[in-house]
Design a protein around this motif. Structure first.
Motif, PDB file in Angstrom:
ATOM      1  N   MET A 113       0.827  -1.202   0.000  1.00  0.00           N
ATOM      2  CA  MET A 113       0.000   0.000   0.000  1.00  0.00           C
ATOM      3  C   MET A 113       0.866   1.258   0.000  1.00  0.00           C
ATOM      4  O   MET A 113       0.465   2.290  -0.529  1.00  0.00           O
ATOM      5  CB  MET A 113      -0.916  -0.012   1.227  1.00  0.00           C
ATOM      6  CG  MET A 113      -1.914   1.104   1.279  1.00  0.00           C
ATOM      7  SD  MET A 113      -3.073   0.952   2.645  1.00  0.00           S
ATOM      8  CE  MET A 113      -2.016   0.935   4.056  1.00  0.00           C
ATOM      9  N   LEU A 114       2.064   1.182   0.551  1.00  0.00           N
ATOM     10  CA  LEU A 114       2.961   2.334   0.574  1.00  0.00           C
ATOM     11  C   LEU A 114       3.856   2.410  -0.660  1.00  0.00           C
ATOM     12  O   LEU A 114       4.081   3.491  -1.205  1.00  0.00           O
ATOM     13  CB  LEU A 114       3.850   2.276   1.824  1.00  0.00           C
ATOM     14  CG  LEU A 114       3.148   2.402   3.162  1.00  0.00           C
ATOM     15  CD1 LEU A 114       4.159   2.229   4.288  1.00  0.00           C
ATOM     16  CD2 LEU A 114       2.441   3.728   3.286  1.00  0.00           C
ATOM     17  N   ILE A 119       5.807   4.253  -6.517  1.00  0.00           N
ATOM     18  CA  ILE A 119       6.460   3.903  -7.783  1.00  0.00           C
ATOM     19  C   ILE A 119       5.622   4.331  -8.987  1.00  0.00           C
ATOM     20  O   ILE A 119       6.145   4.872  -9.955  1.00  0.00           O
ATOM     21  CB  ILE A 119       6.749   2.386  -7.826  1.00  0.00           C
ATOM     22  CG1 ILE A 119       7.767   2.020  -6.757  1.00  0.00           C
ATOM     23  CG2 ILE A 119       7.237   1.962  -9.206  1.00  0.00           C
ATOM     24  CD1 ILE A 119       7.976   0.544  -6.585  1.00  0.00           C
ATOM     25  N   PHE A 120       4.315   4.094  -8.924  1.00  0.00           N
ATOM     26  CA  PHE A 120       3.443   4.316 -10.093  1.00  0.00           C
ATOM     27  C   PHE A 120       2.492   5.494  -9.898  1.00  0.00           C
ATOM     28  O   PHE A 120       1.340   5.436 -10.327  1.00  0.00           O
ATOM     29  CB  PHE A 120       2.617   3.057 -10.370  1.00  0.00           C
ATOM     30  CG  PHE A 120       3.436   1.858 -10.694  1.00  0.00           C
ATOM     31  CD1 PHE A 120       4.124   1.782 -11.888  1.00  0.00           C
ATOM     32  CD2 PHE A 120       3.521   0.797  -9.813  1.00  0.00           C
ATOM     33  CE1 PHE A 120       4.879   0.673 -12.198  1.00  0.00           C
ATOM     34  CE2 PHE A 120       4.264  -0.322 -10.115  1.00  0.00           C
ATOM     35  CZ  PHE A 120       4.958  -0.389 -11.315  1.00  0.00           C
ATOM     36  N   LEU A 121       2.946   6.568  -9.291  1.00  0.00           N
ATOM     37  CA  LEU A 121       2.073   7.665  -8.878  1.00  0.00           C
ATOM     38  C   LEU A 121       1.205   8.225  -9.993  1.00  0.00           C
ATOM     39  O   LEU A 121       0.018   8.444  -9.805  1.00  0.00           O
ATOM     40  CB  LEU A 121       2.904   8.785  -8.250  1.00  0.00           C
ATOM     41  CG  LEU A 121       2.113   9.926  -7.648  1.00  0.00           C
ATOM     42  CD1 LEU A 121       1.193   9.389  -6.554  1.00  0.00           C
ATOM     43  CD2 LEU A 121       3.038  10.959  -7.068  1.00  0.00           C
ATOM     44  N   LYS A 122       1.712   8.430 -11.179  1.00  0.00           N
ATOM     45  CA  LYS A 122       0.944   9.065 -12.254  1.00  0.00           C
ATOM     46  C   LYS A 122       0.232   8.062 -13.164  1.00  0.00           C
ATOM     47  O   LYS A 122      -0.404   8.448 -14.123  1.00  0.00           O
ATOM     48  CB  LYS A 122       1.871   9.925 -13.118  1.00  0.00           C
ATOM     49  CG  LYS A 122       2.565  11.015 -12.367  1.00  0.00           C
ATOM     50  CD  LYS A 122       1.618  12.125 -12.032  1.00  0.00           C
ATOM     51  CE  LYS A 122       2.371  13.244 -11.350  1.00  0.00           C
ATOM     52  NZ  LYS A 122       1.557  14.353 -11.010  1.00  0.00           N
ATOM     53  N   ARG A 123       0.310   6.788 -12.853  1.00  0.00           N
ATOM     54  CA  ARG A 123      -0.236   5.765 -13.754  1.00  0.00           C
ATOM     55  C   ARG A 123      -1.698   5.405 -13.479  1.00  0.00           C
ATOM     56  O   ARG A 123      -2.357   4.841 -14.328  1.00  0.00           O
ATOM     57  CB  ARG A 123       0.590   4.494 -13.657  1.00  0.00           C
ATOM     58  CG  ARG A 123       2.047   4.698 -13.856  1.00  0.00           C
ATOM     59  CD  ARG A 123       2.392   4.488 -15.273  1.00  0.00           C
ATOM     60  NE  ARG A 123       3.838   4.587 -15.422  1.00  0.00           N
ATOM     61  CZ  ARG A 123       4.417   4.886 -16.533  1.00  0.00           C
ATOM     62  NH1 ARG A 123       3.703   5.114 -17.598  1.00  0.00           N
ATOM     63  NH2 ARG A 123       5.718   4.971 -16.605  1.00  0.00           N
ATOM     64  N   SER A 135      -3.303  -5.313  -2.256  1.00  0.00           N
ATOM     65  CA  SER A 135      -3.699  -6.632  -2.757  1.00  0.00           C
ATOM     66  C   SER A 135      -2.489  -7.423  -3.224  1.00  0.00           C
ATOM     67  O   SER A 135      -2.351  -8.613  -2.914  1.00  0.00           O
ATOM     68  CB  SER A 135      -4.682  -6.481  -3.916  1.00  0.00           C
ATOM     69  OG  SER A 135      -5.832  -5.794  -3.509  1.00  0.00           O
ATOM     70  N   LEU A 136      -1.605  -6.783  -3.969  1.00  0.00           N
ATOM     71  CA  LEU A 136      -0.392  -7.468  -4.430  1.00  0.00           C
ATOM     72  C   LEU A 136       0.524  -7.817  -3.259  1.00  0.00           C
ATOM     73  O   LEU A 136       1.138  -8.885  -3.236  1.00  0.00           O
ATOM     74  CB  LEU A 136       0.342  -6.598  -5.449  1.00  0.00           C
ATOM     75  CG  LEU A 136      -0.398  -6.335  -6.757  1.00  0.00           C
ATOM     76  CD1 LEU A 136       0.395  -5.379  -7.622  1.00  0.00           C
ATOM     77  CD2 LEU A 136      -0.682  -7.626  -7.492  1.00  0.00           C
ATOM     78  N   GLY A 137       0.629  -6.917  -2.280  1.00  0.00           N
ATOM     79  CA  GLY A 137       1.448  -7.176  -1.100  1.00  0.00           C
ATOM     80  C   GLY A 137       0.919  -8.314  -0.254  1.00  0.00           C
ATOM     81  O   GLY A 137       1.690  -9.047   0.375  1.00  0.00           O
TER      82      GLY A 137
END
Length: 172
Positions: A113-114, A119-123, A135-137
């Motif tokens: 979540m952090l 990493i993907f702020l603008k995506r 979810s991935l974590g």
């Protein structure tokens, strides 16, 4: 009455504690299986991978897995006696491997979540990145638990080392 090792679940009834545990386990499984399935699907369809679609899919897989897990847990336990359900809660609380997997997945979800939004702020939207990263974590934490349990030997456990302790001279 037995209570769960997870402090979030302790306020629930024993039936709901076991159902919540089942929901967590299915959500963990969904979060472990989604990333390879998404990558495989993108490769088969020859479509570019999208961060926003990946995060949305990760969110939906975990939420769907949790709902299915709760429903399956309730369906399996609704006819069980109260003593059988409390016994199940007691066994879940004292199963070190289950507790460790749950702890690792919680840590992984928090870290995801952090890290993913950083990493993907603008995506994608920040909410989607945070929820998808969690979810991935969640799945990554379980993968780490599985890897560690496969690579750890019994000699690392206290009961495995007890036979290696030499007797002190002069002691009988």
């Amino acid at each position: 009455m037995a209570t769960s090792a997870n402090p979030t679940f302790q306020g629930l009834s024993p039936l709901n504690q076991v159902c919540a545990h089942a929901a967590l386990k299915v959500a963990q499984a969904a979060s472990m299986l989604f990333p390879p399935a998404y990558v495989g699907l993108c490769l088969v369809r020859r479509r570019p991978m999208s961060v926003s679609r990946a995060m949305r899919g990760a969110e939906l897989s975990v939420l769907g897995g949790a709902a299915v897990g709760w429903g399956v847990g309730y369906a399996r336990l609704r006819d069980q006696s109260e003593e059988a359900i409390e016994d199940r809660v007691y066994r879940l609380k004292h199963n070190a491997s289950q507790v460790r997997a749950d702890d690792y997945s919680a840590i992984g979800a928090f870290m995801g979540m952090l890290v993913v939004p950083a990493i993907f702020l603008k995506r994608a939207s920040i909410f989607s990145l945070a929820a998808g990263g969690a979810s991935l974590g969640l799945g990554a934490g379980v993968w780490v638990h599985i890897f560690k349990s496969l690579t750890e030997g019994s000699e690392l456990k206290p009961e495995g080392m007890a036979s290696e302790v030499p007797d002190l001279p002069g002691k009988k």
